[in-house]
Design a protein around this motif. Structure first.
Motif, PDB file in Angstrom:
ATOM      1  N   VAL A 186      44.646  32.928  26.595  1.00  0.00           N
ATOM      2  CA  VAL A 186      43.816  33.002  25.387  1.00  0.00           C
ATOM      3  C   VAL A 186      42.381  33.352  25.751  1.00  0.00           C
ATOM      4  N   ALA A 187      41.903  32.778  26.840  1.00  0.00           N
ATOM      5  CA  ALA A 187      40.497  32.947  27.223  1.00  0.00           C
ATOM      6  C   ALA A 187      40.151  34.405  27.491  1.00  0.00           C
ATOM      7  N   ALA A 188      41.072  35.165  28.082  1.00  0.00           N
ATOM      8  CA  ALA A 188      40.764  36.538  28.489  1.00  0.00           C
ATOM      9  C   ALA A 188      40.318  37.411  27.321  1.00  0.00           C
ATOM     10  N   GLY A 189      40.963  37.260  26.172  1.00  0.00           N
ATOM     11  CA  GLY A 189      40.596  38.054  25.006  1.00  0.00           C
ATOM     12  C   GLY A 189      39.180  37.769  24.549  1.00  0.00           C
ATOM     13  N   TYR A 190      38.810  36.483  24.553  1.00  0.00           N
ATOM     14  CA  TYR A 190      37.441  36.119  24.172  1.00  0.00           C
ATOM     15  C   TYR A 190      36.436  36.613  25.204  1.00  0.00           C
ATOM     16  N   ALA A 191      36.805  36.521  26.471  1.00  0.00           N
ATOM     17  CA  ALA A 191      35.909  37.006  27.520  1.00  0.00           C
ATOM     18  C   ALA A 191      35.616  38.490  27.318  1.00  0.00           C
ATOM     19  N   SER A 192      36.640  39.277  27.080  1.00  0.00           N
ATOM     20  CA  SER A 192      36.461  40.719  26.890  1.00  0.00           C
ATOM     21  C   SER A 192      35.552  41.010  25.699  1.00  0.00           C
TER      22      SER A 192
END
Length: 345
Positions: A85-91
């Protein structure tokens, strides 16, 4: 000194709570955004009465939408979200100019194939893996200030890697002989409805789990391999114990150097590190001395009968193993004193 505007994404879990505890009183942090889908519209002080009276206690949780997060003026975002989940927000947030400190596993591994092997899915943002800095301050300090994306290490990897890295660098142990057992408090599993984590299931009980291939093993072997200069494959067995927080780790390995060199390697690596407390030969680390702090205590002993060195460490899985270490990274990233907001005992 100007305060940095902070967002905490996923602020209602155990790690999010620890981040709030540290950031609400941090002298150089201004909390401007906290997110939680379940608690959107509620104030921090309402959800967590312990923070009543804090400067930002009236700040309301919002839905974790990247546009809304960026609109708050946040400059640095802490991601306290599940892996995947975190990766999408990071991007999304990197595109909007924020700097990211991610507490999930999404950017700790350099090889997307290893991520898929241990986490079961294709990596959601492989193009960012080469950019991410593994945020173990005592090892990667020089790379942190210029980073846009910091991957905060896992709790088990911190407790295992810090004692081992100096010995592997100095070729004092046989990398193929490493065996580690760790015990962790129940908060390490996160805040979720799970029968195995209920009080009556955990209290007065201890059990191994995640065997033989706990997800953190991928991260541990990656970092130990860098220190050793060769591929490291090791045995790691985590255990759940009936405490809220804290990790106690015992690691053993075949000694190829001398006991005196073990002590010298640890002293050389960590004598000037504020958050690493060396207990010396015969020192047995105790979780009661580190819970609620960002310290890791490290002791060691030599077993003459087996020719193995024992490395004994303790940390708070929510502190040095998560929120505390993330704030330590924040301090380095922004040029503050590394101990700012973390001087607690």
């Amino acid at each position: 000194m100007k305060r940095v505007k902070i967002a905490v994404i996923g602020a209602s879990g155990y790690t999010g709570l620890e981040l709030l505890r540290l950031l609400l009183t941090h002298p150089h942090a201004e909390l401007v955004c906290v997110t939680s889908r379940q608690n959107a519209g509620r104030k921090i002080g309402e959800l967590f009465p312990r923070f009543t009276g804090a400067e930002s206690a009236d700040l309301k949780f919002i839905d974790p939408e990247p546009e809304a997060i960026a609109a708050t003026g946040a400059e640095v975002a802490f991601l306290a979200l599940p892996h995947g989940v975190a990766a999408g927000y990071a991007s999304s947030l990197l595109e909007k100019g924020l700097r990211i400190i991610d507490l999930s596993a999404d950017f700790r591994l350099e090889d997307p194939e290893v991520y898929k092997e241990f986490y079961g899915d294709d990596h959601p943002a492989p193009e960012l893996l080469k950019e991410a800095v593994y945020g173990l301050p005592e090892v990667r300090r020089d790379a942190i200030p210029s980073a846009r994306l910091i991957a905060a290490p896992g709790c088990y990897p911190t407790s295992i890697s810090l004692p081992l890295i100096p010995l592997l660098r100095e070729k004092l142990i046989d990398p193929s002989s490493i065996v580690t057992c760790s015990m962790s408090g129940v908060s390490g599993a996160g805040k979720k409805a799970d029968l195995s984590l209920l009080f009556c299931e955990c209290n007065e009980s201890a059990r191994a789990y995640g065997v033989p291939k706990h997800r953190h093993l991928s991260e541990i072997e990656q970092e130990l391999g860098k220190a050793a200069g060769e591929k490291v494959v090791m045995s790691f067995t985590p255990h759940l114990i009936p405490v809220h927080n804290g990790i106690c780790t015992t690691t053993s390995a075949k000694l190829t150097g001398t006991p005196e060199e073990v002590n010298a390697a640890l002293e050389t690596a960590y004598a000037d590190e504020h958050f690493v407390r060396l207990l010396g030969k015969g020192g047995c680390a105790d979780t009661k001395n580190v819970t609620g702090t960002n310290f890791i205590d490290i002791g060691w002993e030599y077993d003459e009968r087996t020719g193995r060195v024992l490395l004994l460490s303790a940390e708070d899985n929510l502190g040095k193993g998560a929120g505390g270490q993330a704030v330590q990274n924040f301090n380095i990233l922004c040029g503050f004193s590394e101990t700012a907001g973390l001087q607690n005992f």
